[in-house]
Design a protein around this motif. Sequence first.
Motif, short mmCIF file in Angstrom:
data_model
loop_
_atom_site.label_atom_id
_atom_site.label_comp_id
_atom_site.label_asym_id
_atom_site.label_seq_id
_atom_site.Cartn_x
_atom_site.Cartn_y
_atom_site.Cartn_z
N ASN A 1 0.83 -1.21 0.00
CA ASN A 1 0.00 0.00 0.00
C ASN A 1 0.86 1.26 0.00
O ASN A 1 0.53 2.26 -0.64
CB ASN A 1 -0.94 0.01 1.21
N ALA A 2 1.99 1.19 0.74
CA ALA A 2 2.87 2.35 0.79
C ALA A 2 3.50 2.61 -0.57
O ALA A 2 3.65 3.75 -0.99
CB ALA A 2 3.95 2.13 1.85
N LEU A 3 3.84 1.53 -1.27
CA LEU A 3 4.50 1.70 -2.57
C LEU A 3 3.61 2.45 -3.56
O LEU A 3 4.09 3.28 -4.32
CB LEU A 3 4.89 0.33 -3.16
N VAL A 4 2.31 2.17 -3.55
CA VAL A 4 1.42 2.87 -4.47
C VAL A 4 0.86 4.16 -3.87
O VAL A 4 0.02 4.82 -4.48
CB VAL A 4 0.24 1.99 -4.95
N GLY A 5 1.28 4.49 -2.66
CA GLY A 5 0.87 5.77 -2.09
C GLY A 5 -0.44 5.74 -1.34
O GLY A 5 -1.00 6.79 -1.03
N LEU A 6 -0.93 4.54 -1.02
CA LEU A 6 -2.20 4.47 -0.28
C LEU A 6 -1.99 4.41 1.23
O LEU A 6 -2.94 4.53 1.99
CB LEU A 6 -3.02 3.26 -0.73
N ALA A 7 -0.74 4.19 1.68
CA ALA A 7 -0.48 4.18 3.12
C ALA A 7 0.54 5.26 3.41
O ALA A 7 1.38 5.58 2.57
CB ALA A 7 0.04 2.80 3.55
N PRO A 8 0.46 5.87 4.61
CA PRO A 8 1.40 6.93 4.96
C PRO A 8 2.83 6.37 5.05
O PRO A 8 3.05 5.39 5.76
CB PRO A 8 0.91 7.41 6.33
N ARG A 9 3.75 6.97 4.34
CA ARG A 9 5.06 6.34 4.21
C ARG A 9 6.18 7.37 4.28
O ARG A 9 5.99 8.55 4.01
CB ARG A 9 5.14 5.64 2.87
N LEU B 1 -1.53 -1.85 -8.13
CA LEU B 1 -1.75 -2.82 -7.06
C LEU B 1 -3.08 -3.52 -7.26
O LEU B 1 -4.09 -2.87 -7.54
CB LEU B 1 -1.74 -2.09 -5.70
N VAL B 2 -3.07 -4.84 -7.12
CA VAL B 2 -4.33 -5.58 -6.98
C VAL B 2 -4.51 -5.77 -5.48
O VAL B 2 -3.79 -6.54 -4.86
CB VAL B 2 -4.27 -6.95 -7.69
N PRO B 3 -5.45 -5.03 -4.88
CA PRO B 3 -5.50 -5.01 -3.42
C PRO B 3 -6.00 -6.31 -2.80
O PRO B 3 -6.65 -7.11 -3.47
CB PRO B 3 -6.46 -3.86 -3.11
N GLU B 4 -5.66 -6.48 -1.54
CA GLU B 4 -6.13 -7.64 -0.79
C GLU B 4 -7.66 -7.66 -0.77
O GLU B 4 -8.30 -6.62 -0.65
CB GLU B 4 -5.59 -7.56 0.64
N ILE C 1 -7.42 -8.68 -11.28
CA ILE C 1 -6.13 -8.69 -11.97
C ILE C 1 -6.28 -8.09 -13.37
O ILE C 1 -5.49 -7.25 -13.80
CB ILE C 1 -5.55 -10.13 -12.03
N GLY C 2 -7.36 -8.50 -14.06
CA GLY C 2 -7.62 -7.96 -15.40
C GLY C 2 -7.77 -6.45 -15.36
O GLY C 2 -7.23 -5.74 -16.21
N PRO D 1 0.51 -1.97 -16.83
CA PRO D 1 1.59 -1.63 -15.91
C PRO D 1 2.91 -2.32 -16.30
O PRO D 1 2.89 -3.30 -17.03
CB PRO D 1 1.09 -2.18 -14.58
N ASP D 2 4.01 -1.78 -15.79
CA ASP D 2 5.30 -2.46 -15.90
C ASP D 2 5.52 -3.32 -14.67
O ASP D 2 6.18 -4.35 -14.73
CB ASP D 2 6.43 -1.43 -15.99
N LEU D 3 5.01 -2.85 -13.55
CA LEU D 3 5.16 -3.59 -12.30
C LEU D 3 3.79 -3.78 -11.67
O LEU D 3 3.04 -2.82 -11.47
CB LEU D 3 6.08 -2.82 -11.32
N LEU D 4 3.46 -5.05 -11.39
CA LEU D 4 2.16 -5.36 -10.80
C LEU D 4 2.39 -5.83 -9.37
O LEU D 4 3.17 -6.75 -9.13
CB LEU D 4 1.50 -6.48 -11.62
N LEU D 5 1.73 -5.18 -8.42
CA LEU D 5 1.80 -5.61 -7.03
C LEU D 5 0.54 -6.42 -6.74
O LEU D 5 -0.56 -5.96 -7.00
CB LEU D 5 1.85 -4.40 -6.08
N LEU D 6 0.72 -7.62 -6.24
CA LEU D 6 -0.42 -8.49 -5.96
C LEU D 6 -0.48 -8.79 -4.47
O LEU D 6 0.46 -9.31 -3.90
CB LEU D 6 -0.27 -9.82 -6.72
#
Lengths: 295, 241
Positions: free
Chosen positions: B52-60, B87-90, B152-153, B160-165
């Motif tokens: 979440n922090a990597l995509v900016g959704l968590a305070p980091r 990000l494909v979120p949890e 995911i779709g 994206p170039d990088l997908l966070l799952l």
Amino acid sequence: MDIFLQQLLNALSLGGTYALLALGLAVVFSIIGLINFAHGELMTVTGYAVCFALIWGLPFPLAVIAGLAVAMTAAFLMERVAFRPVRGASGTTLLLTSFAVSAILRVLFQNLISARPIPVAIPASLSGVVTIGPLHLGMIQLISIIVTLAMLLGLNLFLHRTMAGRAMRAAAEDFAVLRLMGLRANSVVATAFAISGLLAGVAGVLWVAQRGSVDPLMGALPVLKAFIAAIIGGLGSLSGAVAGGFLLGFIEVILQAYLPESLLPYRDAFAILLVIAVLLFRPQGLLARKTLVKL
Amino acid sequence: MTMPDDSLLSIEGLTVSYGAVEAVRGIDLTVRRGEIVTLLGANGAGKSSTLNALVGLAPRKAKRMVFAGTDLTGLPPETIVRRGMTLVPEGRRVFSSLTVEENLMLGGAKHAARGNPAQVKADMLERFPILAERLHQKAGSLSGGEQQMLAIGRALMSSPDLLLLDEPSLGLAPQVVDRIFDLIGNLRDRGLTILLVEQNVAQSLEIADRGYVLANGRVELQGSAEALRSSPEIQDAYLGA
């Protein structure tokens, strides 16, 4: 039976205005969790804009367009100046901010314009009466019903047929994930406010057209009613706001028509009582958030 | 060791705090182009917070946080996604009252101004035939596995170039889990880089190139997937050997 039909049309007209206002509240609430009590001032500002546009000699249709443009701009500015800095803050903070915006605008209207009602020159053609079979319907009421239905249809199309509309429905469900789609949070929120401004503007024009004047507190009562309507429908549910608006309008008109004269001063108390009864059985509102944004 | 140049994502000293609670306490992380990197660890180790922090959704906060040559510091999620990391979120979090098609359209919203979203969508439906059949159904009416495919779709729609799952196999039946892992492998074979958070340690280490094990917000162990698989810590704690 005719009397009942007549009252039904009255209820549609009044309820429609409540529905537009409640919808404006719900559009914003569903996305950022803010109950905008300054929504009524958007109505008032529309009224003044129409009023001054007419004084400056614009023809009525242009004055209406000017009024709507001012309402949307005012809503947009409200978000930019007052609500964006506190976005994501607690519900209490948001609520107090909206009270402050509302209070400041009222004081500005009182001091910069006038504390007294200013008459608005509504064209005489709008004050006529249309007779459909046995029914007599004020021209303005008829227009108000048609305009309300057109707005509901238009908003429905916007929400389901355009990307901005789909983004708003998605934002109401999960704002964080919407941002993961690469859509700017600020533009989605700004769109929501512009739409709520447009809805308040339309309601404002209809309200002013029926009353023929505008004063600093004009928006206060209708927006309170709209808030009640939104609660009945289930706060944050757009279809609920519409249903709640029409239901409240219906309750008020029926009470007005059928309460004995000695009880008429308590009409609003009875209306609120019925609302409480609705909420006792459906504490979440009639159409809770599950059915969100279906109109 | 590979040259630092081919790192797509490079993070140093990442911390994530929610008020007084520090979920991530200064981790270093590198993901190179074409890799599957997996983040492992117990519940609450800081895996989801990291994503979440990597995509900016968590305070980091971080000493250094660079993705494809862009400094991520202070960027909002929408900008990061537009730069090519998503990000494909949890818990999938599809827009359940919207149709499958609308979910995909929103996923491709970043392309709406340029490019050809129709082409991307056609591509997507070829990859997920099940979604093609359900195009006009509400996303909320899909099964858990189908919703995960859709999530995911939808993310892939932004090319994206990088997908966070984040926990893509959570709550799914074993056969469906296998299909999700196959899919992740396929995506990598098509050139996508993947950072995968999973509780399914055995299967993650099978498809991953490298892994990090987090505990209490710190990196406890890292290395190639092969080395991790045979490490006694992993064997004891996760693989139950």
